[in-house]
Design an enzyme around this catalytic site. Structure first.
Site, PDB file in Angstrom:
ATOM      1  N   GLU A 156       0.823  -1.201   0.000  1.00  0.00           N
ATOM      2  CA  GLU A 156       0.000   0.000   0.000  1.00  0.00           C
ATOM      3  C   GLU A 156       0.866   1.264   0.000  1.00  0.00           C
ATOM      4  O   GLU A 156       0.561   2.244  -0.673  1.00  0.00           O
ATOM      5  CB  GLU A 156      -0.924   0.003   1.229  1.00  0.00           C
ATOM      6  CG  GLU A 156      -1.868  -1.186   1.284  1.00  0.00           C
ATOM      7  CD  GLU A 156      -1.291  -2.365   2.073  1.00  0.00           C
ATOM      8  OE1 GLU A 156      -2.078  -3.098   2.691  1.00  0.00           O
ATOM      9  OE2 GLU A 156      -0.054  -2.552   2.050  1.00  0.00           O
ATOM     10  N   SER A 171       9.095 -40.379   6.023  1.00  0.00           N
ATOM     11  CA  SER A 171       8.769 -39.941   7.379  1.00  0.00           C
ATOM     12  C   SER A 171       7.832 -38.731   7.358  1.00  0.00           C
ATOM     13  O   SER A 171       6.980 -38.589   8.239  1.00  0.00           O
ATOM     14  CB  SER A 171      10.046 -39.615   8.151  1.00  0.00           C
ATOM     15  OG  SER A 171      10.719 -38.507   7.587  1.00  0.00           O
ATOM     16  N   ALA A 230      12.489 -36.797  -7.940  1.00  0.00           N
ATOM     17  CA  ALA A 230      12.359 -37.253  -9.332  1.00  0.00           C
ATOM     18  C   ALA A 230      12.295 -38.766  -9.322  1.00  0.00           C
ATOM     19  O   ALA A 230      12.972 -39.431  -8.526  1.00  0.00           O
ATOM     20  CB  ALA A 230      13.545 -36.769 -10.166  1.00  0.00           C
TER      21      ALA A 230
END
Length: 357
Positions: free
Chosen positions: A51, A295, A157
């Site tokens: 702003e 995990s 990947a």
């Protein structure tokens, strides 16, 4: 009409990504009779908010139009003193009669108070337009505020037949040069990056940003017994590294290398979250191996996952983690790889939102 200008707020807000954490990405647009006379975004942590920058962007000869203009912002203006004064006071000082806000700020120091203050002063406040899009853009900030932990992005990947590492302790590339560049872009966008002991030892990654312009993430490595050789790239001075360990090692404490002792008899992920929350780290990219990724997945300690699927089949190796296909948000071809993006909190409405990495 309001959507048009709020879309612009979101567009310019993204320019701050990677530079304003732990603050949210915010853009602001000032409109007078259908014309934008000023716009700005939060560009750097500790500096002017959206702003402020939007008001300052208004040319001097148009400043008299502020009380007759509408200011748009994708997140509720701040209510409290921090690095900068409250933006809500600036809006009142400028004399805006209408403020359009996409989403309220989940920060308890704000949380609707700016909206109430504006309305109490007679300002027309319109909220909720593009709320979902704004909340998605600031999902890291919102998670940090609401769950008191960083936003967790898992990344790996895998081959076309579902393997992501060979059985032997050696590197074998799955992704391509373009996906590598994208990964470096992701690193620049997140506050920290985490790997486990095996990944650090076998891959010897630097975990820095080299294929993209941006700052290095804070490097986090789990090394319970401090067994990793200090010759690894992780321990070089290119970026700061924090080691999570069960051992005392005060000699490691330097401005670029430090250790945090955890109780490995207990689940260490909540302990890591606590440390990161205390350090105001609102996002981490987890690039670990099978054990570390599993995990996070089995305990539902993740928010987003980005998986590159290669074109080759190995036929054998270490199986990649698996996620429910129902959580898959999108698929995108990246050269000869496929990028799949998952969200843990499945939301059908998200399907309408393009993912900006």
């Amino acid at each position: 009409m309001h959507q048009q200008y709020l879309h612009r707020c979101l567009e310019i807000a993204r320019k701050g990504q990677g530079n304003i954490s732990p603050n949210p990405m915010v853009g602001s647009v000032i409109v007078h009779k259908g014309s934008i006379i000023g716009e700005g975004w939060h560009e750097k942590y500790g500096e002017g908010h959206a702003e402020v920058n939007a008001v300052e962007a208004v040319p001097d000869h148009l400043r008299h139009l502020l009380p007759h203009s509408t200011i748009y912002v994708n997140l509720e203006p701040c209510f409290h003193y921090g690095k900068t004064p409250p933006c809500v006071d600036l809006l009142l000082k400028c004399g805006f009669k209408r403020v359009v806000i996409a989403a309220t700020d989940p920060n308890p120091k704000v949380a609707g108070q700016s909206i109430e203050k504006l309305r109490a002063a007679g300002v027309e406040v319109i909220t909720g337009i593009l709320k979902m899009e704004s909340e998605h853009l600031n999902r890291r900030f919102n998670t940090f505020m609401q769950k008191k932990r960083p936003y967790v992005i898992l990344k790996w990947a895998e081959t076309k037949d579902g393997y992501f590492a060979p059985n032997t302790p050696q590197q074998k590339w799955i992704s391509n040069p373009l996906t590598k560049k994208i990964t470096h872009q992701w690193r620049a966008n997140e506050y920290a990056i985490l790997v486990g002991t095996k990944t650090a030892a076998i891959d010897n990654p630097s975990l820095t940003v080299r294929e993209w312009h941006g700052k290095h993430p804070l490097r986090l490595v789990i090394d319970r017994h401090l067994s990793l050789p200090k010759s690894l790239q992780l321990f070089q001075g290119s970026a700061k590294t924090v080691i999570f360990t069960a051992m005392q090692a005060s000699h490691l404490d330097t401005h670029l290398l430090s250790h945090i002792c955890l109780d490995f008899e207990q689940n260490i992920i909540p302990q890591i979250f606590t440390y990161l929350y205390q350090q105001k780290i609102n996002s981490i990219l987890v690039e670990g191996g099978q054990t570390l990724l599993h995990s996070f997945i089995e305990r539902a300690y993740w928010d987003e996952a980005r998986i590159f699927v290669g074109a080759d089949c190995w036929g054998a190796g270490i199986k990649a983690p698996s996620l429910p296909l129902s959580f898959c948000h999108s698929e995108e071809q990246v050269a000869n790889n496929l990028l799949r993006v998952y969200f843990h909190q499945k939301n059908e409405a998200l399907s309408k939102i393009p993912i900006t990495h």
